[in-house]
Scaffold this active site. Structure first.
Site, PDB file in Angstrom:
ATOM      1  CG  ASN A 174      -1.932   1.018   1.327  1.00 15.04           C
ATOM      2  OD1 ASN A 174      -2.567   1.165   2.364  1.00 15.04           O
ATOM      3  ND2 ASN A 174      -2.172   1.775   0.274  1.00 15.04           N
ATOM      4  CB  CYS A 229      -6.798  -1.804   2.988  1.00 14.20           C
ATOM      5  SG  CYS A 229      -7.868  -0.581   3.770  1.00 14.20           S
ATOM      6  N   GLY A 230      -4.645  -1.253   5.782  1.00 11.33           N
ATOM      7  CA  GLY A 230      -4.519  -1.486   7.218  1.00 11.33           C
ATOM      8  C   GLY A 230      -5.840  -1.397   7.950  1.00 11.33           C
ATOM      9  N   GLY A 289      -8.676  -1.793   6.619  1.00 16.23           N
ATOM     10  CA  GLY A 289      -9.490  -2.892   6.106  1.00 16.23           C
ATOM     11  C   GLY A 289      -9.211  -4.187   6.847  1.00 16.23           C
ATOM     12  CB  CYS A 346      -4.377   5.745   5.891  1.00 13.29           C
ATOM     13  SG  CYS A 346      -3.450   4.678   4.777  1.00 13.29           S
ATOM     14  N   GLY A 347      -4.427   2.916   8.057  1.00 10.36           N
ATOM     15  CA  GLY A 347      -3.618   2.102   8.956  1.00 10.36           C
ATOM     16  C   GLY A 347      -2.192   1.911   8.483  1.00 10.36           C
ATOM     17  CD  GLU A 358      -7.258   1.409   0.541  1.00  9.22           C
ATOM     18  OE1 GLU A 358      -7.290   2.595   0.942  1.00  9.22           O
ATOM     19  OE2 GLU A 358      -6.247   0.692   0.584  1.00  9.22           O
ATOM     20  CG  HIS A 377     -13.362  -0.429   6.497  1.00 12.83           C
ATOM     21  ND1 HIS A 377     -12.457  -0.819   5.533  1.00 12.83           N
ATOM     22  CD2 HIS A 377     -12.755   0.568   7.189  1.00 12.83           C
ATOM     23  CE1 HIS A 377     -11.358  -0.096   5.642  1.00 12.83           C
ATOM     24  NE2 HIS A 377     -11.514   0.753   6.639  1.00 12.83           N
ATOM     25  CG  ASN A 399      -8.660   8.377  -0.671  1.00 13.27           C
ATOM     26  OD1 ASN A 399      -8.008   7.589  -0.004  1.00 13.27           O
ATOM     27  ND2 ASN A 399      -9.879   8.777  -0.311  1.00 13.27           N
TER      28      ASN A 399
END
Length: 295
Positions: free
Chosen positions: A13, A229-230, A232, A75-76, A220, A171, A66
């Site tokens: 990512n 995706c963290g 996610g 955003c992880g 995303e 999510h 984004n």
């Protein structure tokens, strides 16, 4: 004007990180999209700006945009990269717990090593309003069936359930047996912009291997399909944990690599652990802003 940046990624990512500690962030949506273009710009899933904190309890603030220029709340993988970037800049020590301010609120990060970070992502929020849902599902407050407006294909025909949760961004998590199902190519983008979500959502398709191992693909909002995706991964674990299907520690395998997610359930915060890597440094000639072009 030339923009100095760091290119980083968290298990694929990828991000462009900007040092805005002394100079204010000044890119508009058109410039962000130009920077994000993988053919004529630098390319990224998200743009991250490291800025002075607004919240006095936090050491720094990080902004998130984004690839389509739209802002994001969390955003992880990005926050891990911000922590590693701050460490390399001499602002964060290994083993130190530091609060960072995201657009959706403070998070606590801890560097386990120069390139391994664990993050307190807060407690998952299953209230529909937190994910911008336009309605409350009748049968359950966080599980609903995607039937109205579903695109054609095997997935739509089976009317899969989606567990909805916010990890600072919205999510929807769909449990599926085959992550290679070709209908995902249509169903992911369609679900991400479905009328159920007032502001769109990140859509995770998860295959459960056992109570401690998940496989995940995420479409995303604003970025499309990503290598990882963290938030996610956090959302997938949280939804399955709430259903009683997984243990308190889960390893989530994404196309770009694996994240460890720890959550003991309601009343506890969720922790995400994974790597952060530097790819390269560079400068980018900033094109005129949309206002300057119009003028």
């Amino acid at each position: 004007m030339r923009l100095t940046f760091s290119k980083m990624h968290g298990i694929g990512n990828d991000f462009v990180v900007l040092d805005c500690r002394n100079d204010a962030f000044a890119l508009d949506e058109t410039q962000i999209r130009a920077l994000a273009d993988r053919h004529t710009g630098v390319g990224f899933d998200q743009l991250l700006s490291v800025e002075p904190a607004r919240d006095r309890s936090c050491a720094f603030y990080y902004g998130i945009w984004n690839a389509d220029g739209s802002p994001s709340g969390q955003c992880g993988n990005g926050v891990r990269c911000v922590a590693a970037w701050l460490h390399r800049a001499g602002a964060l020590a290994i083993g130190e717990d530091v609060r960072l301010e995201s657009p959706s609120g403070p998070v606590t990060v801890r560097l386990l090593s120069a390139n391994e970070v664990t993050v307190d992502m807060g407690e998952p929020d299953f209230e529909p309003v937190a994910s911008g849902m336009a309605f409350v599902p009748a049968a359950d407050r966080y599980i609903f069936t995607m039937t109205p407006g579903s695109p054609p294909g095997p997935l739509a025909g089976s009317a899969p359930e989606a567990g909805v949760v916010s990890m600072g961004n919205p999510h929807a998590v769909v449990l599926i047996d085959d992550l290679a199902d070709p209908s995902l190519a249509v169903f992911g983008p369609a679900m991400s912009t479905h009328e159920h979500f007032a502001h769109g959502a990140n859509i995770g398709f998860v295959r459960q291997r056992d109570r401690a191992h998940l496989q995940l693909r995420v479409h995303e909002r604003g970025a499309g399909w990503t290598q990882a995706c963290g938030t996610g991964a956090c959302a997938a674990m949280a939804v399955l944990h709430r259903r009683g299907d997984v243990d308190n520690r889960v390893h989530v395998q994404l196309p770009g690599g694996t994240l460890r997610i720890d959550w003991a359930g309601p009343g506890h915060t969720l922790w995400m652990t994974g790597p952060a890597a530097f790819a390269f440094e560079g400068t980018w000639p900033v094109p005129a802003s949309s206002d300057e072009t119009a003028g």
